[in-house]
Design an enzyme around this catalytic site. Structure first.
Site, PDB file in Angstrom:
ATOM      1  CG  HIS A 195      -1.742   1.270   1.287  1.00  0.00           C
ATOM      2  ND1 HIS A 195      -2.932   1.370   0.606  1.00  0.00           N
ATOM      3  CD2 HIS A 195      -1.537   2.480   1.867  1.00  0.00           C
ATOM      4  CE1 HIS A 195      -3.432   2.574   0.790  1.00  0.00           C
ATOM      5  NE2 HIS A 195      -2.595   3.272   1.544  1.00  0.00           N
ATOM      6  CG  ASP A 213     -11.990   3.423   5.744  1.00  0.00           C
ATOM      7  OD1 ASP A 213     -11.541   4.325   6.472  1.00  0.00           O
ATOM      8  OD2 ASP A 213     -11.681   3.307   4.546  1.00  0.00           O
ATOM      9  NE  ARG A 223     -10.165  10.513   8.413  1.00  0.00           N
ATOM     10  CZ  ARG A 223      -9.304   9.652   7.838  1.00  0.00           C
ATOM     11  NH1 ARG A 223      -9.710   8.450   7.467  1.00  0.00           N
ATOM     12  NH2 ARG A 223      -8.067   9.990   7.633  1.00  0.00           N
ATOM     13  CB  SER A 260      -8.630   4.927   7.114  1.00  0.00           C
ATOM     14  OG  SER A 260      -8.956   4.924   5.764  1.00  0.00           O
ATOM     15  CE  LYS A 318      -9.181   1.847   3.178  1.00  0.00           C
ATOM     16  NZ  LYS A 318      -9.290   3.212   2.702  1.00  0.00           N
TER      17      LYS A 318
HETATM   18  N1  URA Z   1      -5.979   6.490   2.438  1.00  0.00           N
HETATM   19  C1  URA Z   1      -6.926   5.830   3.113  1.00  0.00           C
HETATM   20  O1  URA Z   1      -7.370   4.763   2.695  1.00  0.00           O
HETATM   21  N2  URA Z   1      -7.378   6.361   4.255  1.00  0.00           N
HETATM   22  C2  URA Z   1      -6.917   7.516   4.756  1.00  0.00           C
HETATM   23  O2  URA Z   1      -7.360   7.928   5.817  1.00  0.00           O
HETATM   24  C3  URA Z   1      -5.933   8.196   4.045  1.00  0.00           C
HETATM   25  C4  URA Z   1      -5.467   7.646   2.877  1.00  0.00           C
END
Ligand code: URA
Length: 433
Positions: free
Chosen positions: A88, A167, A174, A189, A193
């Protein structure tokens, strides 16, 4: 009669406002109640701001991550006869690394289930880039995903809405309440995932610098440490590289042009910074998957990674040999004098590419696949008066003025011997056991 709720959300907001910790049961309830619509957006916004201002303890961040995982489905690749490993990136300008990386790692017999997103703001999205390949489909079923992982080894696709839905709801909130840049919220967050996705190993590319979403390396380090701890706690072998995003990665910023540059890397060429980061992340992913000595440079050089790329694109309906989209208009910016390019700041180039149409301002906006910027020189290069420095591409020429506005002061030509502002090495640090 509606069931009696075990907590009062106003009490929880007050606790966080007054810097107190929230307990596991409180966080579990809060995320569940928000997901089912019992807690209103304005209450959750107040909570997000209290977390932004006052932070969270490690145990609270772990509880928040678990609660968000439990809000949806958990995928499992246990039936695959391959180990799974994923990457990621926190996102940057010209960051196309996933494209060469996933097939490169998969060419060693490891499965790479890469659930990716679309771009919002100045950082591009992997799915937007791949969708510039004619026919390529981002949305596939979980069954098809498992099939491609078994047959090809790598799949890059959109995350289904069933994965950590809390999320999705909280992130949108947010986004419109100035609470994105809170480390506990970012860490939970991203990791909710990734853990729900079911990978057994994960490498995080945490960016810092002008083009990154956290500018300061201290903050990026804190985010990386928090995410590595969350991964390890959940039984996912996790490590992180802190990487420099002060300067755009590679020469291409956009969608179709980033695919083209990724294919150059897969063909054994490409810009040295893109190759360096691709190889470093591939080594990390393969080491976590039990292959610490894999010859990753060899797999780029001998075409194994390219073969996997072609199979991966075909498996999702794309034509790896198709002609890529070309923009209707271009505008070339040339060097005003001879000297050395001493500055090329990431963020303004990301914003300019976005204004050209490569990115979107709202989730529902389409992107223009051929829009973007091609750089012709990198910091440290000698340039001559009149030489092209970069080319802007767009479908509508009206977009050039605003892109050029974003680039004012973003690059500078100095003299030989002047300091070149790159913000240090590309890979600053590794975090993990
Ligand atoms: N990417 C995400 O998936 N969540 C965040 O809070 C910031 C970047």
């Amino acid at each position: 009669m509606s069931p009696i709720e075990p907590f009062d959300v106003v009490d929880l907001i007050r606790t966080k406002r007054d810097r107190g910790p929230l307990g596991t049961a409180e966080i579990d309830w809060m995320i569940d109640a928000y997901t089912r619509g019992y807690i209103a957006d304005e209450q959750m916004a107040a909570m997000a701001m209290a977390i932004f201002l006052n932070g969270m303890e490690r145990t609270e961040i772990r509880d928040l991550t678990l609660a968000m995982i439990n809000s949806g489905e958990r995928m499992s690749f246990a039936s695959l006869s391959k180990r799974t490993t994923d990457k990621h990136s926190t996102g940057g300008v010209g960051d196309k690394i996933t494209l060469p990386l996933a097939p490169l790692v998969a060419s060693f017999g490891v499965a790479v289930p890469q659930l990716s997103g679309r771009g919002l703001g100045h950082t591009g999205g992997t799915l937007d880039k791949l969708e510039s390949i004619p026919g390529w489909q981002a949305n596939i079923s979980n069954e098809r995903m498992s099939q491609i992982l078994a047959d090809v080894g790598a799949v890059i696709c959109a995350a289904g809405s069933g994965l950590a839905p809390a999320d999705g709801k909280l992130y949108s909130l947010r986004d419109i309440t100035g609470t994105v840049e809170a480390i506990p919220l970012i860490a939970s967050s991203i990791m909710s995932k990734k853990i729900a996705e079911g990978t057994s190993a994960l490498v995080l590319d945490v960016k810092f610098g002008s083009g990154a979403f956290l500018k300061d390396i201290e903050q990026s380090r804190e985010l990386a440490r928090t995410m590595v701890a969350l991964g390890e706690d959940a039984g996912v072998a996790t490590s992180a590289l802190l990487t420099n995003m002060n300067v755009p990665l590679g020469f291409a910023i956009g969608n179709a042009n980033e695919v083209r540059e990724s294919v150059e890397v897969l063909a054994g060429g490409g810009p040295s910074d893109v190759v360096e980061l691709t190889l470093a992340l591939a080594r990390e992913m393969l080491a976590l998957a039990g292959l610490p000595d894999a010859d990753v440079a060899g797999a780029l050089a001998d075409g194994r990674a390219m073969d996997t790329w072609r199979a991966m694109i075909r498996a999702q309906g794309g034509d790896p040999d198709a002609t890529m989209p070309v923009a209707r208009e271009t505008h070339v910016v040339v060097a005003s004098r001879s000297g050395v390019l001493v500055e090329q700041a990431g963020l303004p180039f990301g914003i300019a590419a976005w204004r050209l149409g490569a990115g979107r301002a709202r989730k529902q906006d389409p992107v223009q696949h051929a829009a973007g910027i091609d750089l012709h020189a990198k910091p440290g290069d000698e340039v001559h008066a009149g030489q092209p420095l970069f080319t802007l591409s767009a479908d509508e020429p009206a977009r050039f003025a605003r892109a050029l506005e974003a680039l004012e002061g973003a690059y500078r030509i100095g003299d030989a011997g002047d300091e070149v502002h790159t913000g240090g090495p590309l890979i600053a640090e590794r975090i993990g056991s």
